[in-house]
Design a protein around this motif. Structure first.
Motif, PDB file in Angstrom:
ATOM      1  N   UNK A   1      43.990  72.785  17.557  1.00  0.00           N
ATOM      2  CA  UNK A   1      44.582  71.690  18.319  1.00  0.00           C
ATOM      3  C   UNK A   1      46.041  71.985  18.650  1.00  0.00           C
ATOM      4  N   UNK A   2      46.747  72.547  17.687  1.00  0.00           N
ATOM      5  CA  UNK A   2      48.155  72.899  17.901  1.00  0.00           C
ATOM      6  C   UNK A   2      48.299  73.943  18.999  1.00  0.00           C
ATOM      7  N   UNK A   3      47.448  74.965  18.966  1.00  0.00           N
ATOM      8  CA  UNK A   3      47.534  76.033  19.966  1.00  0.00           C
ATOM      9  C   UNK A   3      47.093  75.541  21.345  1.00  0.00           C
ATOM     10  N   UNK A   4      46.156  74.575  21.387  1.00  0.00           N
ATOM     11  CA  UNK A   4      45.749  74.002  22.667  1.00  0.00           C
ATOM     12  C   UNK A   4      46.908  73.224  23.293  1.00  0.00           C
ATOM     13  N   UNK A   5      47.647  72.503  22.457  1.00  0.00           N
ATOM     14  CA  UNK A   5      48.830  71.794  22.955  1.00  0.00           C
ATOM     15  C   UNK A   5      49.879  72.788  23.451  1.00  0.00           C
ATOM     16  N   UNK A   6      50.025  73.887  22.720  1.00  0.00           N
ATOM     17  CA  UNK A   6      50.959  74.926  23.121  1.00  0.00           C
ATOM     18  C   UNK A   6      50.569  75.516  24.477  1.00  0.00           C
ATOM     19  N   UNK A   7      49.277  75.781  24.646  1.00  0.00           N
ATOM     20  CA  UNK A   7      48.789  76.332  25.913  1.00  0.00           C
ATOM     21  C   UNK A   7      49.046  75.378  27.067  1.00  0.00           C
ATOM     22  N   UNK A   8      48.837  74.092  26.819  1.00  0.00           N
ATOM     23  CA  UNK A   8      49.084  73.093  27.861  1.00  0.00           C
ATOM     24  C   UNK A   8      50.569  73.027  28.205  1.00  0.00           C
ATOM     25  N   UNK A   9      51.413  73.074  27.180  1.00  0.00           N
ATOM     26  CA  UNK A   9      52.858  73.014  27.387  1.00  0.00           C
ATOM     27  C   UNK A   9      53.353  74.217  28.184  1.00  0.00           C
TER      28      UNK A   9
ATOM     29  N   UNK B   1      52.607  77.600  11.037  1.00  0.00           N
ATOM     30  CA  UNK B   1      52.876  77.193   9.654  1.00  0.00           C
ATOM     31  C   UNK B   1      54.294  76.655   9.504  1.00  0.00           C
ATOM     32  N   UNK B   2      55.243  77.290  10.193  1.00  0.00           N
ATOM     33  CA  UNK B   2      56.636  76.840  10.110  1.00  0.00           C
ATOM     34  C   UNK B   2      56.845  75.482  10.775  1.00  0.00           C
ATOM     35  N   UNK B   3      55.958  75.148  11.740  1.00  0.00           N
ATOM     36  CA  UNK B   3      56.100  73.877  12.457  1.00  0.00           C
ATOM     37  C   UNK B   3      55.757  72.676  11.591  1.00  0.00           C
ATOM     38  N   UNK B   4      54.994  72.904  10.520  1.00  0.00           N
ATOM     39  CA  UNK B   4      54.538  71.835   9.620  1.00  0.00           C
ATOM     40  C   UNK B   4      53.797  70.744  10.390  1.00  0.00           C
ATOM     41  N   UNK B   5      53.090  71.146  11.423  1.00  0.00           N
ATOM     42  CA  UNK B   5      52.328  70.206  12.243  1.00  0.00           C
ATOM     43  C   UNK B   5      51.178  69.602  11.439  1.00  0.00           C
ATOM     44  N   UNK B   6      50.835  68.367  11.781  1.00  0.00           N
ATOM     45  CA  UNK B   6      49.689  67.711  11.142  1.00  0.00           C
ATOM     46  C   UNK B   6      48.378  68.113  11.819  1.00  0.00           C
ATOM     47  N   UNK B   7      48.467  68.805  12.957  1.00  0.00           N
ATOM     48  CA  UNK B   7      47.282  69.268  13.677  1.00  0.00           C
ATOM     49  C   UNK B   7      46.733  70.541  13.041  1.00  0.00           C
ATOM     50  N   UNK B   8      45.428  70.795  13.239  1.00  0.00           N
ATOM     51  CA  UNK B   8      44.916  72.101  12.838  1.00  0.00           C
ATOM     52  C   UNK B   8      45.355  73.130  13.875  1.00  0.00           C
ATOM     53  N   UNK B   9      45.157  74.411  13.577  1.00  0.00           N
ATOM     54  CA  UNK B   9      45.692  75.448  14.459  1.00  0.00           C
ATOM     55  C   UNK B   9      45.095  75.377  15.865  1.00  0.00           C
TER      56      UNK B   9
ATOM     57  N   UNK C   1      43.785  78.777  31.602  1.00  0.00           N
ATOM     58  CA  UNK C   1      42.567  78.833  30.792  1.00  0.00           C
ATOM     59  C   UNK C   1      42.623  77.928  29.576  1.00  0.00           C
ATOM     60  N   UNK C   2      43.773  77.337  29.301  1.00  0.00           N
ATOM     61  CA  UNK C   2      43.872  76.286  28.299  1.00  0.00           C
ATOM     62  C   UNK C   2      43.804  76.721  26.854  1.00  0.00           C
ATOM     63  N   UNK C   3      44.073  77.976  26.570  1.00  0.00           N
ATOM     64  CA  UNK C   3      44.012  78.454  25.180  1.00  0.00           C
ATOM     65  C   UNK C   3      44.837  79.721  25.044  1.00  0.00           C
TER      66      UNK C   3
END
Length: 256
Positions: free
Chosen positions: A204-212, A194-202, A217-219
Motif C-alpha cells: 500500500x505504501x509503495x502504491x501511494x508512492x507510485x501515485x505520488x 521502514x524509516x517512514x514508520x508508516x502504518x501501511x503495509x509495503x 503503471x501504478x507500482x
C-alpha cells in the motif's frame, strides 16, 4: 529464445542484492559464467549460496582491487565477454541540503565505479567475439528529481560518459549501453519504507508512492524486470545495439 550466452563470462558489480543479484542469477540461468562482486563478503556469499559463481569482495572505487578482481575472473573462466556496472546508491537530499563533500562522493561513485571496471576488463573484452558493457543508470539522468539533486547530476554525467564510451570502444568491437531505472522495489526502497514508520503495509505504501511520482503503471518495478533488458543487451543477438539507453520505469519518463 536462446540468448547465446552459454559459456560466456560476465562481470557483475554490486551483485549482493537487488538488480545486481537478479541479473547475475538470470545470467547463470542462461548458462553464462558469472563473476560477481560487492563490498560485503558475507552478504555476497549468502546471496549466491549453492550457485556456480566466482565471488570477489571489491570496492569499485579501489582501482587496484578492481583490477585484481577482474584479472581473477578472467583467469577463472578464460576471458571476459561482458560487464554489468551496477554498483551504486542514491543520496536523498535537496540542493540546499547537499554538502560539497557529498557532491564529490556522488560524482566519484557514478563515474569511477564504471571507468575502473571497464578499463580493467578492456583487454579481455577486445578478445571477445561478443563484448558488451551495460551501465545501470537511472531516469534521473534525463529527468532530474529535486529530492535527489546530486544523484541526478551524477547520473546525467554517467549517461554522457556511457555515450562517449560507446563511440570510443566501438572500433574494438565492444558495445556499451545504458539501462535507466525508475522506481524499483529493492533494498533502498524497503529501507526508506521502514524509516517512514508508516502504518501501511509495503504494497500500500509503495502504491501511494507510485501515485505520488506519477507512474502510469501504478507500482514499483521489480529487480527481475530490470535484469531482463540488461541480460538482453549482453546477448550477441543485440549485436547492432550500442550507445542506447533503455528506460525501465513503468512510464514515469516524461521526455521523448
Amino acid at each position: 529464445m536462446d540468448l547465446d550466452l552459454t559459456g560466456r563470462t560476465v562481470v557483475v558489480t554490486g551483485a549482493s542484492s537487488g538488480v545486481g543479484l537478479a541479473t547475475a542469477k538470470m545470467l547463470i540461468a542462461e548458462g553464462a559464467n558469472v563473476a560477481a562482486c560487492a563490498r560485503d563478503a558475507d552478504r555476497l556469499k549468502t546471496a549466491f549460496d549453492g550457485l556456480p559463481v566466482h565471488l570477489g569482495t571489491c570496492d569499485v572505487l579501489d582501482e587496484s582491487a578492481v583490477q585484481d578482481f577482474v584479472a581473477q575472473a578472467a583467469e577463472a573462466f578464460g576471458g571476459i565477454d561482458g560487464v554489468v556496472n551496477n554498483a551504486g546508491r542514491s543520496l536523498m537530499a535537496r540542493l540546499s541540503e547537499t554538502e560539497d563533500r557529498q557532491w564529490r562522493e556522488e560524482l566519484e561513485l557514478k563515474i569511477f565505479s564504471v571507468l575502473h571496471v571497464v578499463q580493467a576488463a578492456q583487454p579481455w573484452l577486445r578478445e571477445s567475439a561478443a563484448a558488451s558493457v551495460v551501465n545501470v543508470n537511472a531516469i534521473l539522468a534525463r529527468q532530474p528529481e529535486a529530492r535527489l539533486a546530486a544523484t541526478s547530476a551524477a547520473r546525467a554525467a554517467l549517461l554522457n560518459l556511457t555515450k562517449t564510451l560507446s563511440g570510443e570502444l566501438a572500433a574494438d568491437g565492444i558495445r556499451v549501453n545504458s539501462v535507466c531505472l525508475g522506481l524499483i522495489d529493492t533494498g533502498q526502497w524497503r529501507r526508506r519504507y521502514e524509516a517512514s514508520e508508516s502504518t501501511l503495509d509495503f504494497d500500500a505504501w509503495s502504491a501511494e508512492l507510485a501515485a505520488d511520482r506519477g507512474i502510469p503503471l501504478g507500482r514499483l518495478g521489480t529487480a527481475d524486470e530490470v535484469a531482463f533488458p540488461i541480460v538482453s543487451l549482453l546477448s550477441p543477438r543485440a549485436s547492432y545495439v550500442t550507445g542506447s539507453a533503455i528506460d525501465v520505469g513503468g512510464g514515469i519518463a516524461r521526455y521523448l
